[in-house]
Write a protein that holds these residues in place. Structure first.
Motif, short mmCIF file in Angstrom:
data_model
loop_
_atom_site.label_atom_id
_atom_site.label_comp_id
_atom_site.label_asym_id
_atom_site.label_seq_id
_atom_site.Cartn_x
_atom_site.Cartn_y
_atom_site.Cartn_z
N TYR A 42 68.65 47.93 74.84
CA TYR A 42 67.64 46.98 74.34
C TYR A 42 66.38 47.70 73.88
CZ TYR A 42 63.59 43.90 74.60
OH TYR A 42 62.42 43.25 74.32
N ASP A 43 65.88 47.26 72.72
CA ASP A 43 64.57 47.69 72.25
C ASP A 43 64.15 46.76 71.12
OD1 ASP A 43 62.29 49.25 71.10
OD2 ASP A 43 63.02 50.77 72.50
N GLU A 44 62.88 46.38 71.12
CA GLU A 44 62.37 45.52 70.03
C GLU A 44 62.46 46.23 68.69
OE1 GLU A 44 58.45 44.42 71.14
OE2 GLU A 44 59.09 42.93 72.62
N PHE A 46 64.89 47.50 67.45
CA PHE A 46 66.22 47.27 66.85
C PHE A 46 66.28 45.98 66.05
CE2 PHE A 46 68.17 49.71 70.70
CZ PHE A 46 67.75 50.91 70.14
N HIS A 47 65.18 45.24 65.97
CA HIS A 47 65.16 43.99 65.19
C HIS A 47 65.51 44.31 63.74
CE1 HIS A 47 63.76 40.34 63.24
NE2 HIS A 47 63.67 39.76 64.43
N ILE A 51 63.87 47.60 62.07
CA ILE A 51 64.60 48.83 62.39
C ILE A 51 64.44 49.86 61.27
CG2 ILE A 51 66.79 48.03 61.39
CD1 ILE A 51 68.17 49.48 63.77
N PHE A 73 68.02 43.32 70.44
CA PHE A 73 66.58 43.39 70.19
C PHE A 73 65.81 42.25 70.85
CE2 PHE A 73 68.54 41.12 66.65
CZ PHE A 73 67.76 39.97 66.56
#
Length: 533
Positions: A42-44, A46-47, A51, A73
């Motif tokens: 998970y990481d924002e 990756f939106h 990205i 994300f």
């Protein structure tokens, strides 16, 4: 294979990794996957709308190699997992972690997971300021001690711990690990051979409830078995240490008047020059070393103590057969059952009594020369009081890493006046009025203080009329300085020492520092001023 230490994670199953988008997160993803876990990364970042192309390429490469990886994300629908882990920097107070803890899901850190698989000798270094310099210098000194040891700077500076495992680092390599307070929040199986706590000043108060909580987190650097750890710290920090633990050895760095001294080393004046001494023997003049500035004098002592005691802690006696001693002066330094190293007279050994040919010997004469050469060959780290332009009429210093008030005050001690000081960025919740006394004195000598970025208003509020002008962006502050405080038959030192993070305009302090250097370099070329510096 995991070492026989206490673990805080499931041996198999599904793992949620929080903060997977950074460099550490990427290697941590690979490590977990290679150990057989199904990973929800998970990481924002990756939106789909945010990205980067680099992130996207990396994800595609990982998905080709593994089929048990899921990139997410947002966590509106939280996956059912067997454990939750986090990269350094992801706050424990986050509601995601609290949700899983309430459901009795084990939560562990990258530091904990990797240390269980790294049996290497460990030097753990923390503090508010100077961590990276001491980490890099300690590794450099060990590598240049001519005792056959290899050291690598890692952790918060250098190579991520996960990367060391992915790339299968040799078990005998010494790990000199910078540990931020974020990393030390979860460090239940930390057992360093050497623990270094440099200093503490108000920092990250937007993350911790108080300065005391921040310092208590830093004290975790001592680890879980202090009786087997050599602690190197400031005398004042040890005085305030509650319920002082019993340690293998305590080395205090102390300041008195114009002298700084530790267990074996000191820096003091001799004939109006700052000099480094080993016991009572002068090693070198500070002016002949690449590390300059009063703050770096302490850094040098910490690194010397850490590196010399690490070498000594790994070794036993120096055994020299009498006949061999008389001819070649060659000796053997027995470090462990795994490693046999040769050492020649004139090379570095730990500053304690050794046994040579069955007779006790003072190794001071053997110790000094090699470490002097190592100190002279060390390259100062970029963005840490980096003097990249120096001339009679103009000097520019990139100290972008100085994100605390104490770091700024340390930089100003060594900066020629008058100075154009650039303060600004994203605040970490510090009390900027701590700069008031020093900046009041600076402005009396023609210095100018410019504030920029998100925190410009905070600087203005704390420092009042000492702030010459505020700017929404760093670029605007630089352009103003170029028009008003460059040339005009006046000599200035431009100092970027911002007392705040770079995250309002830049990805990190390095990007901000590079921006500053590029602007100054182009300004000099355009003005044909470059020939004068």
């Amino acid at each position: 294979m995991l070492r026989k230490v206490e673990t805080y994670w499931p041996s198999t199953g599904k793992i949620l990794l929080l903060g997977a988008g950074g460099i550490t997160g990427r290697y941590y993803v690979q490590l977990l996957l290679s150990n057989g876990y199904e990973v929800f990364a998970y990481d924002e970042k990756f939106h789909p709308e945010r990205i980067s192309s680099d992130q996207k390429t990396w994800q595609e490469q990982i998905q080709k190699k593994y089929n048990n990886i899921h990139f997410i994300f947002d966590l509106k629908n939280k996956p059912e997992v067997d454990g939750v882990t986090l990269s350094p920097g992801f706050p424990l107070s986050n509601e995601i972690i609290q949700h899983y803890q309430k459901n009795n899901c084990p939560v562990f850190s990258e530091l904990e997971y990797t240390l269980a698989q790294l049996p290497n000798p460990l030097v753990a270094i923390t503090g508010t300021d100077g961590k990276s310099t001491v980490t890099a210098l300690t590794a450099h000194l060990i590598n240049h001690a001519n005792v056959g040891l290899k050291a690598i700077a890692c952790g918060n500076y250098g190579i991520p711990l996960s990367q060391l495992l992915v790339e299968r680092i040799d078990r005998d390599t010494v790990l000199v690990c910078e540990m931020s307070s974020y990393m030390l929040e979860k460090s239940r199986n930390l057992r360093p051979k050497i623990a270094v706590f440099l200093n503490a000043s108000a920092d990250h108060l937007n993350r911790y409830s108080s300065f005391q909580e921040y310092v208590e987190t830093k004290r975790n650097v001592l680890g879980q078995s202090p009786k087997n750890t050599i602690l190197i710290t400031q005398e004042t920090l040890w005085e305030d240490w509650p319920n002082r633990p019993s340690v293998e050895k305590l080395i205090l760095v102390q300041k008195k008047d114009n002298t700084i001294h530790s267990d074996s080393f000191s820096i003091a004046y001799e004939e109006n020059q700052r000099c480094l001494f080993f016991q009572d023997k002068k090693m070198v003049s500070i002016k002949d070393l690449p590390l300059q500035g009063s703050h770096n004098e302490e850094n040098i002592l910490f690194a010397l103590e850490a590196s010399s005691h690490l070498i000594g802690s790994l070794g036993g006696n120096i055994h020299v057969p009498p006949r061999q001693n008389a001819k070649s002066r060659q000796s053997r330094f027995l470090l462990s059952s795994r490693t046999k190293l040769k050492i020649w007279c004139g090379m570095a050994v730990h500053p304690c009594t050794a046994r040579v040919g069955g007779v006790s010997a003072n190794p001071m004469g053997m110790f000094s020369p090699v470490f002097v050469q190592a100190l002279k060959s060390f390259s100062p780290l970029p963005h840490r009081y980096e003097v990249f332009v120096q001339g009679e009429d103009f000097t520019a210093i990139n100290d972008s890493k100085a994100t605390t008030t104490q770091a700024v005050l340390a930089a100003l001690k060594s900066t020629p006046l008058p100075v154009v000081l650039f303060l600004g960025g994203r605040s970490k919740g510090e009390d900027y009025s701590l700069l008031k006394e020093k900046l009041t004195d600076l402005t009396k000598h023609g210095s100018v203080i410019l504030a920029f970025g998100e925190s410009a208003g905070e600087f203005q509020k704390a420092l009042g009329s000492l702030i010459h002008k505020t700017f929404p962006t760093f670029l605007e502050a630089l352009q103003y300085a170029a028009n008003h405080f460059f040339g005009n038959n006046r000599s200035y030192t431009w100092l970027l020492s911002p007392a705040a993070t770079a995250w309002d305009e830049f990805s990190n302090f390095a990007e901000r520092g590079d921006f500053f250097k590029k602007f100054v370099t182009e300004m000099l070329h355009q003005s044909n001023f470059i020939d004068k510096v």
